[in-house]
Design a protein around this motif. Structure first.
Motif, PDB file in Angstrom:
ATOM      1  N   ALA A   1      45.962  34.751  39.443  1.00 29.81           N
ATOM      2  CA  ALA A   1      45.590  35.902  40.271  1.00 29.81           C
ATOM      3  C   ALA A   1      45.521  35.520  41.744  1.00 29.81           C
ATOM      4  O   ALA A   1      45.955  36.280  42.615  1.00 29.81           O
ATOM      5  CB  ALA A   1      44.252  36.473  39.786  1.00 29.81           C
TER       6      ALA A   1
ATOM      7  N   THR B   1      51.302  48.026  37.256  1.00 26.96           N
ATOM      8  CA  THR B   1      51.091  47.908  35.814  1.00 26.96           C
ATOM      9  C   THR B   1      51.519  49.220  35.165  1.00 26.96           C
ATOM     10  O   THR B   1      51.827  50.201  35.845  1.00 26.96           O
ATOM     11  CB  THR B   1      49.612  47.643  35.484  1.00 26.96           C
TER      12      THR B   1
ATOM     13  N   LEU C   1      42.182  47.114  33.386  1.00 31.43           N
ATOM     14  CA  LEU C   1      43.499  47.737  33.200  1.00 31.43           C
ATOM     15  C   LEU C   1      44.121  47.115  31.947  1.00 31.43           C
ATOM     16  O   LEU C   1      44.942  46.193  32.014  1.00 31.43           O
ATOM     17  CB  LEU C   1      44.376  47.515  34.438  1.00 31.43           C
TER      18      LEU C   1
ATOM     19  N   SER D   1      52.554  38.126  33.452  1.00 30.04           N
ATOM     20  CA  SER D   1      51.284  37.956  34.148  1.00 30.04           C
ATOM     21  C   SER D   1      50.406  36.875  33.529  1.00 30.04           C
ATOM     22  O   SER D   1      49.412  36.464  34.131  1.00 30.04           O
ATOM     23  CB  SER D   1      50.530  39.289  34.222  1.00 30.04           C
TER      24      SER D   1
ATOM     25  N   LEU E   1      39.575  44.144  36.164  1.00 33.01           N
ATOM     26  CA  LEU E   1      39.879  45.518  36.600  1.00 33.01           C
ATOM     27  C   LEU E   1      39.928  46.508  35.447  1.00 33.01           C
ATOM     28  O   LEU E   1      40.108  47.704  35.667  1.00 33.01           O
ATOM     29  CB  LEU E   1      41.215  45.541  37.358  1.00 33.01           C
TER      30      LEU E   1
ATOM     31  N   THR F   1      48.171  46.476  30.089  1.00 33.28           N
ATOM     32  CA  THR F   1      48.941  45.226  30.053  1.00 33.28           C
ATOM     33  C   THR F   1      48.398  44.372  28.901  1.00 33.28           C
ATOM     34  O   THR F   1      47.206  44.086  28.859  1.00 33.28           O
ATOM     35  CB  THR F   1      48.810  44.471  31.389  1.00 33.28           C
TER      36      THR F   1
ATOM     37  N   VAL G   1      46.799  46.808  43.293  1.00 34.20           N
ATOM     38  CA  VAL G   1      47.354  47.212  42.002  1.00 34.20           C
ATOM     39  C   VAL G   1      47.570  48.717  41.973  1.00 34.20           C
ATOM     40  O   VAL G   1      46.642  49.489  42.247  1.00 34.20           O
ATOM     41  CB  VAL G   1      46.416  46.802  40.840  1.00 34.20           C
TER      42      VAL G   1
ATOM     43  N   VAL H   1      54.391  42.684  34.117  1.00 37.70           N
ATOM     44  CA  VAL H   1      54.059  43.653  35.171  1.00 37.70           C
ATOM     45  C   VAL H   1      55.111  43.491  36.273  1.00 37.70           C
ATOM     46  O   VAL H   1      55.938  42.577  36.215  1.00 37.70           O
ATOM     47  CB  VAL H   1      52.639  43.408  35.757  1.00 37.70           C
TER      48      VAL H   1
ATOM     49  N   LEU I   1      43.605  41.383  35.523  1.00 43.98           N
ATOM     50  CA  LEU I   1      43.895  42.812  35.311  1.00 43.98           C
ATOM     51  C   LEU I   1      43.066  43.367  34.154  1.00 43.98           C
ATOM     52  O   LEU I   1      42.440  44.426  34.267  1.00 43.98           O
ATOM     53  CB  LEU I   1      45.387  43.013  35.012  1.00 43.98           C
ATOM     54  N   ARG I   2      43.057  42.640  33.058  1.00 44.18           N
ATOM     55  CA  ARG I   2      42.404  43.159  31.848  1.00 44.18           C
ATOM     56  C   ARG I   2      40.884  43.034  31.908  1.00 44.18           C
ATOM     57  O   ARG I   2      40.167  43.990  31.621  1.00 44.18           O
ATOM     58  CB  ARG I   2      42.931  42.424  30.606  1.00 44.18           C
TER      59      ARG I   2
END
Ligand code: FES
Ligand code: FES
Length: 200
Positions: free
Chosen positions: A109, A119, A78, A104, A76, A81, A53, A95, A72-73
């Motif tokens: 994943a 992202t 992040l 996404s 990670l 997003t 990423v 993304v 992602l959220r």
């Protein structure tokens, strides 16, 4: 004249503040980065996969049913997003995967191991915003910010794809991204502005 300058200053200050508080992480460079190849969390029964990423590799534990959006959220952190509908209808979670727009919330994943994922946190170059982010601020292309990171990611791809020949074409190729605040006119203006700068 002085009053107009003060008004403009106030307007921009409000916009920048909105960028921080209302989904506007979309417009700001990343400040904290997860360490490369870091196992963020152990989850019982989950598979260990590597997600690439924004140019960094992250080893994460995810159950096979976990969407890329949740990885992602939640894994990670992040959170630029956004999760809107969580069923492929709004585009808030857009993304880039290998440079192509992907919702996404509609992909797992585990299916995206090794792919180049970008992202909104990966757009800025240090303190310098991406031209699309700059254009969204310049054209006031957001209000609540809920859709903004998805709109920006889609706009980056739209310009790169060259689907910017007219406002109508931009509207068509940005139609997968819904804005409940109806900022469409401003979003189209922002995309057209960037496209113009890119020589289209
Ligand atoms: Fe993915 Fe709405 S959250 S399309
Ligand atoms: Fe509010 Fe688009 S700015 S949904």
């Amino acid at each position: 004249m002085a009053e107009s300058t003060a008004t403009e200053h106030t307007r921009r200050t409000v916009l920048k503040t909105a960028a921080v508080t209302a989904g506007g992480a979309a417009l700001l460079p990343r400040t904290a980065e997860a360490a490369p190849e870091q196992v963020v969390e152990h989850v019982e029964g989950a598979a260990r996969i590597t997600l690439k990423v924004n140019g960094e590799r992250h080893a994460v534990q995810v159950e096979p049913r976990v969407t890329l959006l949740d990885a992602l959220r939640e894994r990670l952190k992040l959170t630029g997003t956004k999760k809107g509908c969580d069923r492929g209808e709004c585009g808030a979670c857009t993304v880039l995967v290998e440079g192509e727009r992907v919702k996404s919330c509609l992909t797992l994943a585990v299916m995206r191991q090794g792919a180049e994922i970008t992202t909104v946190e990966g757009l800025a170059d240090g303190d310098r915003l991406h031209p699309v982010q700059e254009a969204f601020i310049k054209h006031d292309a957001f209000q609540c910010g809920g859709c903004t990171s998805g709109q920006i990611m889609s706009a980056v791809a739209c310009v790169r794809e060259g689907h910017t020949g007219s406002d109508e074409e931009i509207r068509q190729w940005m139609s997968g991204n819904i804005c409940r605040c109806a900022c469409y006119q401003n979003i189209v203006a922002a995309v057209a502005d960037v496209a113009k700068g890119a020589g289209r």
